[in-house]
Motif scaffolding. Structure first.
Motif, PDB file in Angstrom:
ATOM      1  N   THR A 165       0.832  -1.206   0.000  1.00 31.05           N
ATOM      2  CA  THR A 165       0.000   0.000   0.000  1.00 31.05           C
ATOM      3  C   THR A 165       0.866   1.255   0.000  1.00 31.05           C
ATOM      4  OG1 THR A 165      -1.648  -1.212   1.253  1.00 31.05           O
ATOM      5  CG2 THR A 165      -1.930   1.159   1.129  1.00 31.05           C
ATOM      6  N   GLU A 168       2.013   1.679  -3.392  1.00 34.01           N
ATOM      7  CA  GLU A 168       0.919   2.149  -4.251  1.00 34.01           C
ATOM      8  C   GLU A 168       0.695   3.641  -4.052  1.00 34.01           C
ATOM      9  OE1 GLU A 168      -2.760   0.171  -3.511  1.00 34.01           O
ATOM     10  OE2 GLU A 168      -3.695   0.955  -5.335  1.00 34.01           O
ATOM     11  N   ASN A 173       0.886   2.084  -8.092  1.00 29.37           N
ATOM     12  CA  ASN A 173       0.855   0.683  -8.471  1.00 29.37           C
ATOM     13  C   ASN A 173       1.288  -0.173  -7.276  1.00 29.37           C
ATOM     14  OD1 ASN A 173       1.123  -1.833  -9.568  1.00 29.37           O
ATOM     15  ND2 ASN A 173       2.841  -1.311 -10.927  1.00 29.37           N
ATOM     16  N   ALA A 174       0.381  -1.056  -6.837  1.00 29.86           N
ATOM     17  CA  ALA A 174       0.676  -1.868  -5.661  1.00 29.86           C
ATOM     18  C   ALA A 174       1.787  -2.875  -5.934  1.00 29.86           C
ATOM     19  CB  ALA A 174      -0.586  -2.595  -5.209  1.00 29.86           C
TER      20      ALA A 174
END
Lengths: 414, 257
Positions: A165, A168, A173-174
């Motif tokens: 997270t 992200e 983008n995780a």
């Protein structure tokens, strides 16, 4: 007369007053939807607690600061050790050193909130300072790169491992791989050495993947400026040794912190095991579910009263029709069944609509609210059965009223 | 009269007492009446004479306070509610003053109802035939609000005859409709009677009563007069008269009476 004919008669009557039918149905469908939603959330919460506890690794003990039970007793209030950061890095080290037969690994943890940046992208995240034991103790793994080493840990280096997270929030983008890059943690550059495997849902709405893990002393000295640690996790050698380990750790810490009886009132720490955690979370979940179920039941009853109200009105309105039907040969049972079927159809259709609303609501909560909601088939069946029973229960009185009308009085009714 | 076909209705010393405002009202006060199969009886009388109560009694919608009423040999006071419902369904066809069709329901479905409660098969075909019989073959799917008064009453007649009852009970069947439509209704009744259906009709209009074969006069819950209709009116002729261009319908009825 077969059930099919009663059904056709009822459908026709319901169709002839669509608005009223729809509103009555709404009462039931809200009740059913709430029931399904509540059960789904309850089951989801129970499951995420279980998942999380299992995810923490078996044989896990956690030592937190603060008393085991928060009681405002005189003893607790006057306890001189009631300050922050009562647990130290040395406490954790000593536990590891003294009980090698029962304790396999110890991971000290210090937590705080930080600002992270990467090329102008800015996010608030949580920092976790720990040692390389963290991975094994907490059942975690690294997806890309590596965890920092004992060497890097002891040298207070500015290295970090990123949760998905956090990644992200920085890149959008995780699955981004930031290893080898520098990110800014509170305006200081840290080298990303690895990316953590995504853990998923956490307890109490916290995201366990929104984390930047750095060496524990780096966190204490450079980032947070604290002298104590928040908590530490202990991995026992085997599940059978957990009770022993808990006793050992408790007496060691009492000794090290110079605590006086009575215990556990005067403890300035608490040792929790998974079973305790699970039981506590479950009891909270259970209380919540009971409460919400009561709300759902009440709304179903209100919906049922709505049905009774509408059916009574309908019986009165259709007194003449009842008279005609009786005059041309309807038995009391035929009239009873006709109105009972109407009430049942309203409640069953309302129930189906409620199931639909409930399932959609649960899915929406799951995808947008970040809740864990599990719709079980049992809950659906129960909701439908309950709604049908509500219809029949609240439909009986109006139907009997209709059936017991005298044909002449009914025919004369204006 | 067709005495050889037997007695259909047998009323002996029928007493019906209502309590209204603490007062005892003798709606029927010792009525004796025999109706044979194939008769067409008109019951006349002013309001309060007990003719409606009589109708309800004959129609098994009400039971007498005392006395004996037999329909087709069955003693009505021995029957329970379900058995009364069954008699109403199979042996009696009702035609009411207010038509009493079920609202928002097609003519066909209204006519099917007695068959539905009688648990009979092929309801659609029988109901269609009954509606064709009363001249409404082209109005099967119309609801009562889409039909005139006369047409509604004909639907009601179709509903009364669909289960092929032995007795038709009509309570002021021409109460709310025009003269021509009344005659059309009477024509259907006379045709049904010719086919052997027994008809008992309550009316306060002499012109309508004269379409029957026998006229019973009631006063204060008692039968005061009971004799054959001497100058019987035939609806078929009346309609021909009415359809002649010049005179208004009122005058024709006056002449006919």
């Amino acid at each position: 007369m077969g059930i099919l004919e009663y059904f056709r008669l009822a459908i026709r009557a319901l169709k002839s007053n669509k608005m009223r039918t729809a509103l009555t149905m709404l009462g039931i469908s809200i009740g059913v939807a709430v029931t399904i939603l509540v059960v789904a959330i309850g089951e989801g919460a129970t499951k995420s607690v279980a998942d999380q506890v299992n995810g923490m690794g078996t044989n896990l003990l956690t030592v937190h600061q603060g008393p085991r039970e928060m009681r405002l007793t005189a003893a607790a209030r006057t306890a001189p050790t009631q300050s922050q950061n009562t647990l130290t890095l040395d406490d954790a080290d000593m536990v590891m050193k003294l009980y090698p037969d029962t304790i396999a690994a110890v991971a000290p943890q210090v937590r705080g909130s930080i600002q992270i940046r990467l090329f102008g992208a800015n996010a608030t995240s949580s920092v976790l300072g720990t040692t390389p034991s963290y991975l094994a103790v907490n059942n975690q793994s690294v997806r890309k790169g590596r965890f920092f080493t004992s060497m890097e840990n002891e040298s207070n280096l500015k290295v970090c491992v990123l949760g998905s997270t956090a990644a992200e929030n920085l890149t959008g983008n995780a699955n981004a791989d930031l290893t080898g890059q520098n990110i800014s943690v509170n305006r200081d550059d840290y080298l990303v050495v690895g990316m953590l495997t995504t853990k998923g849902t956490g307890q109490g709405g916290q995201d366990p993947d929104d984390v930047v893990i750095i060496p524990v002393s780096t966190a204490m000295q450079r980032v947070l400026g604290v002298t104590g640690i928040s908590d530490f996790s202990i991995s026992c050698v085997s599940p059978e040794l957990m009770t022993l380990a808990q006793q050992e750790v408790t007496s060691l810490l009492r000794q090290r912190h110079h605590l006086q009886p009575p215990f556990p009132q005067n403890d300035d720490f608490r040792v929790a095991n998974q079973t305790d955690l699970l039981a506590r979370s479950e009891s909270v979940t259970k209380t919540m579910t009971t409460l919400l179920t009561a709300v759902a039941v009440i709304s179903l009853i209100v919906g049922g009263i709505g049905i009774m109200n509408v059916m009574l009105m309908s019986v009165k309105e259709r007194t003449r029709e009842i008279g005609i039907r009786k005059a041309i040969g309807a038995r009391s049972r035929d009239i009873l069944m006709q109105f009972l079927t109407e009430a049942s159809i309203i409640s069953i259709l309302g129930g189906l609509q409620g199931v639909l609303l409930g399932v959609v609501g649960a899915l929406l909560l799951a995808s947008f609210g970040g809740w864990n909601a599990i719709v079980s088939p049992t809950a659906l069946v129960i909701a439908l059965v309950v709604s049908a029973s509500v219809g029949i229960f609240f439909g009986i009185h109006p139907a009997q009223k209709a059936a017991s009308m005298h044909p002449i009085d009914a025919l004369r009714y204006e | 009269m067709d005495a050889k076909e037997g007695l259909l209705l047998r009323l002996r010393d029928i007493l019906k007492i209502y309590i209204m405002g603490g007062q005892e009202v003798r709606a029927l006060d010792g009525v004796d009446l025999d109706v044979n199969v194939g008769e067409f009886v008109s019951i006349m009388g002013p309001s309060g004479s007990g003719k409606s109560t009589m109708m309800n009694m004959i129609g098994c919608l009400d039971v007498p306070t005392s006395g004996s009423y037999q329909i087709d040999g069955a003693e009505v006071s021995d029957l329970d509610d379900d058995e009364l419902a069954s008699i109403r369904n199979r042996k009696i066809g009702f035609v009411f003053q207010g038509f009493n069709l079920i609202a928002r329901t097609s003519a066909l479905e209204n006519v099917e109802l007695p068959l539905l409660y009688g648990r009979q098969k092929d309801r659609r075909a029988a109901a269609t035939a009954a509606l064709v019989r009363v001249g409404l073959g082209d109005r099967l799917d119309h609801t009562s609000s889409e039909l005139s008064g006369g047409q509604q009453q004909r639907v009601a007649i179709a509903r009364a005859i669909v289960s092929k009852p032995r007795l038709i009970l009509a309570d002021e069947p021409t109460g709310n409709i025009s003269t021509l439509q009344s005659e059309e209704i009477m024509q259907i009744f006379q045709e049904l009677n010719d086919d052997g259906v027994t008809i008992v009709m309550v009316t306060h209009e002499l012109d309508i009563a004269k379409h029957g074969k026998r006229c019973v006069d009631m006063r204060d819950g008692k039968i005061v007069d009971d004799q054959p209709v001497a100058d019987r009116l035939l609806a078929k002729e009346m309609i021909e008269e009415l359809k002649k261009p010049r005179p208004t319908s009122k005058q024709v009825v006056a002449v006919g009476a």
